[in-house]
Scaffold this motif. Sequence first.
Motif, PDB file in Angstrom:
ATOM      1  N   GLU A 143      -7.051  92.174 -12.218  1.00  0.00           N
ATOM      2  CA  GLU A 143      -6.086  91.189 -11.718  1.00  0.00           C
ATOM      3  C   GLU A 143      -6.681  89.815 -11.403  1.00  0.00           C
ATOM      4  OE1 GLU A 143      -2.755  91.851  -9.324  1.00  0.00           O
ATOM      5  OE2 GLU A 143      -2.654  93.997  -9.743  1.00  0.00           O
ATOM      6  N   THR A 175      -5.213  86.474 -13.062  1.00  0.00           N
ATOM      7  CA  THR A 175      -4.726  85.384 -12.211  1.00  0.00           C
ATOM      8  C   THR A 175      -5.392  84.063 -12.572  1.00  0.00           C
ATOM      9  OG1 THR A 175      -4.392  86.987 -10.426  1.00  0.00           O
ATOM     10  CG2 THR A 175      -4.342  84.663  -9.823  1.00  0.00           C
ATOM     11  N   HIS A 226       3.261  90.042  -8.798  1.00  0.00           N
ATOM     12  CA  HIS A 226       2.084  90.378  -9.610  1.00  0.00           C
ATOM     13  C   HIS A 226       2.429  90.542 -11.085  1.00  0.00           C
ATOM     14  CE1 HIS A 226      -0.945  90.809  -6.449  1.00  0.00           C
ATOM     15  NE2 HIS A 226       0.042  91.246  -5.686  1.00  0.00           N
ATOM     16  N   ALA A 248      -6.970  86.286  -5.519  1.00  0.00           N
ATOM     17  CA  ALA A 248      -6.495  87.561  -6.078  1.00  0.00           C
ATOM     18  C   ALA A 248      -7.463  88.681  -5.721  1.00  0.00           C
ATOM     19  CB  ALA A 248      -6.340  87.448  -7.592  1.00  0.00           C
TER      20      ALA A 248
END
Length: 224
Positions: free
Chosen positions: A101, A105, A144, A208
């Motif tokens: 993630e 991001t 998300h 993140a």
Amino acid sequence: MAVTDTAIDRIKQMILEGEIPPGGRLPKEADLAERLGLSRNSLREAVRALALINVLDVRQGDGTYVTSLEPRLLLDAMAFVVDFHQDDTALEFFQVRRILEPEATAMAATRMTEAEIAELHEILTRLPENPSVEQLTANDLEFHRRIAAGSGNAVLCSLIESLSGPTTRARLWRALTRENALTRTREQHTAIYEAIAARQPEVARAWAMVHVAGVEEWLRSVLA
């Protein structure tokens, strides 16, 4: 190699070599079995297996087709398996999220359009002042998901979405039991959004990482 595995491998080769493209129809069962030198039973088993993982689409009365082979479609099977893991394994899924993630991001900070960034902000403002746990979790998932899609990488986005199942329950637990969970989530989501809006990939990556790692550490302490 088992006969069914051989059949799967041969069908896969036909797809990879472009003989049957995405959306294309397989030859009739009898013709394909003869061509591949396989029994019709072995071919049927191979087709069933490939249909389960969304490589083939069996349409009753019409025939068997190769699917679009989009990453999202193919990774649905992984999401199905992921959902069966127990709570202690959820920690390992968070560890994978912590790897994926932050990079997604950072990519979103350079690739999302202004319209997509505006939609991301709208998700933040949509959350009520005193949301229910379900509202908070749904908002978190949507936030998300939009960022993962904003990375511009379909495979990365699909991988992240496939991890949502086992981590959703942990998010619910955290929202129910951890003090200031709502405040922390709002603050961190806002920081992530602002970094993306400012086109600051390294800052977005860092926030993140903090966000996902925070839930991971909470789950680690609960399981301990």
